[in-house]
Design an enzyme around this catalytic site. Structure first.
Site, PDB file in Angstrom:
ATOM      1  CG  HIS A  36      -1.680  -1.120   1.571  1.00  0.00           C
ATOM      2  ND1 HIS A  36      -3.035  -1.165   1.339  1.00  0.00           N
ATOM      3  CD2 HIS A  36      -1.355  -2.324   2.122  1.00  0.00           C
ATOM      4  CE1 HIS A  36      -3.510  -2.335   1.728  1.00  0.00           C
ATOM      5  NE2 HIS A  36      -2.504  -3.060   2.201  1.00  0.00           N
TER       6      HIS A  36
ATOM      7  CB  THR B 240       0.205   6.266   4.005  1.00  0.00           C
ATOM      8  OG1 THR B 240       1.092   7.303   3.566  1.00  0.00           O
ATOM      9  CG2 THR B 240       1.004   5.136   4.643  1.00  0.00           C
TER      10      THR B 240
ATOM     11  CD  GLU C 211      -1.205   1.401   4.340  1.00  0.00           C
ATOM     12  OE1 GLU C 211      -0.703   2.199   3.515  1.00  0.00           O
ATOM     13  OE2 GLU C 211      -2.413   1.096   4.357  1.00  0.00           O
TER      14      GLU C 211
ATOM     15  CG  HIS D 203      -5.325  -1.608  -1.228  1.00  0.00           C
ATOM     16  ND1 HIS D 203      -5.567  -0.582  -0.345  1.00  0.00           N
ATOM     17  CD2 HIS D 203      -6.361  -2.464  -1.080  1.00  0.00           C
ATOM     18  CE1 HIS D 203      -6.700  -0.803   0.297  1.00  0.00           C
ATOM     19  NE2 HIS D 203      -7.197  -1.945  -0.126  1.00  0.00           N
TER      20      HIS D 203
ATOM     21  CG  ASP E 253      -3.197   1.673  -2.146  1.00  0.00           C
ATOM     22  OD1 ASP E 253      -4.355   1.472  -2.594  1.00  0.00           O
ATOM     23  OD2 ASP E 253      -2.815   1.243  -1.053  1.00  0.00           O
TER      24      ASP E 253
END
Length: 832
Positions: free
Chosen positions: A46, A48, A118, A187, A197
């Site tokens: 991912h 953020t 992340e 993601h 992302d």
């Protein structure tokens, strides 16, 4: 409850309690089963989208989302430390809330069996402004249409972040051996309709080089790409391949929003240099290469299906060849001694011109036959069985319709096949040069007065008797200043046909599809495009769009955010524009059969052709219409197909700006030359649309005009039969001057186009850029006028912007057409 059952239940409870008590204090002996696997199956990457401090608040504070790991950014001013660290937020054995609604390789809800990482990375995104239907005068029905996507600029990841990520990922994979290379994903891969992302800047290939994740082999990719350039796989097959790889995509065969989102996600992962959301051969090759490498068993089925598509395509191409490679007459003849219609059988008629024509005879068993042309018997030698016997008809043919009769085939039980091609064009310009002197003077007078350029071709009785160009292809530079040396216009220059696209592309395609039996004019559009429904769309017939009887307004300026229906209908993407046309475009009036000329009708018809043929409109036209006729200068988006700008007559001087008086996003501000002028076609349909976008030359249009004068064919190519042409060139509604796509010369209303002499059978069309065609079967005549009148200065008149050349007499095509007719009338009178 009986006492014995009550006592039994109490005993069972006590026994269970004793067993649990014993187990808690005694040693549990291990007996490992071979039938197990690890819980963790996927690793999800991912970004953020916010800074470090906001990431911590979102991922750590109660009530939000979470992830197993967080990698900060050293360049982030909210990150308080000088050394880059990796933070573990949730144990790998625990469930973090990072995936949301998701799917990958048969598993949904990936929070249950994945690890999430992340990375602090902040794309700059402009959120789309949602459309407020309450602000519109008449709220449009927009179910099924897709809103604009956010516009994002993705920054690069920091080198220090990637090094930390690689080390962390290798450790995770070592601890979780069930994470296969194809399960190291983003993601956007597991939720393509919601997420983008880690974005197109994420270094998937570098991770692959470090032994992390999946990637295709270049050699395999190239093999598939070369194969797909010959025969592209169907959309449904690519959808299945994406599903085989892991995406949650259903093979529908339609480029729906889910498919667009999934293609975008795949391209961000594996083809980040071309994230379009559209299917192309390179994307398809990458999907196939990945499936072949990582799922060879699935690839066997996939390849088998592709090979069947290749075979089907070959059969289809053969059928297209059979459908188009037909002569005017292609008929078997045999003796009909018992026929009850002896004076009808073995007879036919065909079009030809005096002193021209050819007849072809094929037979396996006949030695001779009596063949009559216009009741004159041909002098024939014995036939050669198995060969094509060619016979010139130049001594027998007349202008117009000719007759064929076959008798006395020998031996009596034999048969012959006779073919007569359609007439083709001949050049006979020199003998008529002086006859058109008045026309030449009239045009040169307009050119000398400032009209930019004009090309004209006159086709009469199978011959091009005039082919002349006047003026200049380009006179102005990008600033609107006159060039020192004007580009002279020649008969080889191509022109932007504007709305003549409706007739020489869309109409021809539909006539051909009707001839093939693939389309019926009186069926609803909804029959072919199911999503064309709601608000009365279900009753709109194919015929209604062709005759401008649908109830749509003349146009919707999709390319402008401030269009009449608001920003919801703003689109500079063909896929979105087509979706808006099919599911959301409001009607301008209640459907009542009234006829209002509308570009929207033909934008929808172009989409219909693409849906029926399963190929882009430009490809279908090229392969099914233009190439069989040998036309190389009739096409869409010519600058993408090897043409240079100087091969085209220029249109507007400063793009679509009206000399700087018009603005909208991405507007062109340079001289348009080889790019379609029409804004809806260029910006909203990427240059290929049913209403505009076609380029051509006077030579190619002469051939297409002769196709129409022939009733649907040219040489050995048959596109449609004469009855279909008659349906399209007959009045289609309340207005006598509107046929199906074609404009008709039925009354004085169209004299500015057809002039006063055109017969009641004449038809044609005009284009905003300065093009006009007149086709008059009664006089066996076609007039093609191509101008670049928009390549002239813009003037303001009562708050309206016009072009200087519009005031020229040359912009009233009827003036030119009248002079052509008068020349031919004079020649006919002198001959008599």
């Amino acid at each position: 409850m009986p006492d014995w059952k009550r006592h039994l239940n109490i005993g069972l409870v006590l026994s269970s309690f004793l067993l649990v008590s014993c187990a808690s204090v005694s040693t549990i002996e291990q007996m490992p089963s071979k039938n197990h696997s690890f819980r963790i199956k996927s690793l999800v990457m991912h970004f953020t989208a916010v800074n470090y401090q906001e990431s911590v608040e979102a991922l750590v504070d109660e009530g939000n989302v979470s992830s197993h790991y967080l990698i900060p950014s050293l360049e982030d001013p909210t990150y308080p430390q000088k050394e880059l660290k990796v933070f573990q937020l949730v144990k790998e054995s625990d469930r973090a809330w990072h995936a949301g609604v998701s799917y990958w390789q048969g598993r949904s809800g990936l929070n249950d069996h994945s690890i999430g990482i992340e990375i602090v990375n902040q794309p700059e995104c402009q959120e789309d402004i949602p459309f407020d239907a309450s602000l519109a005068a008449v709220p449009p029905q927009i179910e099924g249409a897709e809103k604009n996507r956010d516009l994002c600029i993705f920054p690069d990841f920091e080198e220090a972040q990637i090094k930390k990520l690689i080390a962390l990922t290798k450790d995770i994979l070592a601890r979780n051996p069930d994470i296969e290379p194809t399960a190291v994903i983003g993601h956007s891969d597991i939720a393509p309709s919601r997420k983008n992302d880690p974005g197109p800047k994420f270094p998937w290939f570098r991770l692959y080089q470090e032994g992390i994740g999946a990637w295709y082999d270049t050699e395999t990719l190239n093999q598939h790409w070369l194969a797909f350039n010959q025969t592209p796989p169907s959309l449904a097959l690519v959808q299945r391949a994406l599903s085989d790889y892991g995406y949650g995509l259903i093979a529908t065969g339609r480029l729906d929003q889910q498919s667009i989102d999934t293609l975008s996600a795949f391209q961000m992962h594996f083809l980040p240099w071309q994230v379009t959301g559209q299917l192309d051969n390179q994307t398809a090759a990458a999907v196939f290469a990945l499936v072949e490498k990582y799922f060879p068993d699935k690839f066997q089925d996939l390849n088998r299906l592709y090979q069947s598509e290749v075979l089907a395509d070959q059969i289809k191409q053969q059928q297209v060849f059979v459908n188009t490679q037909q002569s005017q007459i292609s008929q078997d003849f045999r003796n009909q001694s018992t026929d009850k219609l002896p004076k009808v059988t073995n007879r036919a008629r065909f079009k030809a011109y005096k002193g021209r024509g050819e007849l072809l005879i094929e037979t396996d068993d006949a030695s001779s036959a009596e063949i009559y042309i216009n009741e004159q018997r041909l002098s024939l030698d014995n036939f050669e069985a198995g060969n094509i016997n060619r016979v010139s008809l130049h001594k027998r043919t007349i202008d117009g319709l000719n007759t064929l009769r076959v008798e006395n085939i020998q031996p009596a039980d034999a048969s012959i096949r006779i073919s007569i091609p359609y007439p083709t064009l001949a050049y006979e310009i020199a003998p008529y040069k002086e006859d058109f002197a008045e026309l030449d003077r009239f045009i040169r007078k307009g050119i000398n007065a400032g009209f930019p350029g004009l090309s004209i071709a006159v086709v009469h009785k199978g011959k091009i008797i005039k082919r002349t160009s006047y003026g200049h292809a380009r006179k102005y530079d990008n600033r609107g200043q006159l060039l020192e040396d004007f580009e002279p216009l020649t008969s080889d220059h191509l022109f932007d046909l504007a709305s003549n696209t409706k007739t020489f592309a869309t109409s021809l395609a539909i006539m051909h599809l009707v001839n093939r039996g693939d389309l019926e004019l009186d069926r609803p559009i909804n029959h072919y495009i199911p999503e064309f429904s709601g608000n009365g769309r279900e009753v709109i017939l194919v015929r209604d769009l062709l005759s401008h009887s649908s109830g749509y307004a003349p146009e919707l300026k999709f390319y402008r955010p401030d269009n009449v229906w608001g920003e919801y209908f703003y689109s500079q993407n063909k896929i979105k524009t087509q979706r808006l046309l099919l599911t959301a475009l409001p009607f301008d009036s209640v459907y009542s059969g009234s006829q209002t000329y509308s570009d929207s009708n033909f934008m929808i018809l172009g989409t219909l052709i693409e849906r029926l043929t399963n190929m882009p409109l430009d490809q279908f036209m090229r392969e099914s219409i233009y190439q069989p006729l040998g036309l190389e200068n009739t096409l869409f988006t010519p600058l993408k197909h090897g043409f240079e700008a100087n091969q085209f007559a220029a249109t507007e001087i400063q793009g679509n700006t009206r000399a700087g008086n018009v603005e909208f996003p991405n507007i062109r501000e340079y001289v348009l030359q080889g790019e379609v002028h029409d804004e809806k076609a260029f910006y909203s349909m990427q240059g290929v649309s049913g209403h505009a976008g076609l380029f051509s030359s006077i030579d190619d249009l002469s051939v297409l005009s002769q196709v129409l004068l022939n009733g649907g064919g040219y040489g050995n190519v048959k596109l449609f039969n004469h009855a279909i042409l008659d349906r399209f060139t007959s009045p289609s509604g309340k207005q006598d001057t509107i046929g199906l796509a074609w404009q008709l010369a039925r009354d004085k209303e169209r004299e500015w186009h057809f002039g006063p002499y055109a017969s009641q059978s004449a038809f044609g069309h005009t284009g905003w850029t300065g093009t006009a065609t007149v086709i008059d079967p009664e006089h066996d005549l076609a007039v093609i006028i191509l101008t670049n009148l928009r390549h002239s200065p813009v003037i303001s008149i009562e708050d309206k912007f016009e072009f200087e050349a519009e005031s020229s007499e040359l912009a009233r095509y009827g003036n030119i057409v009248s002079l052509v007719y008068e020349t031919l009338i004079k020649l006919k009178t002198e001959k008599q």
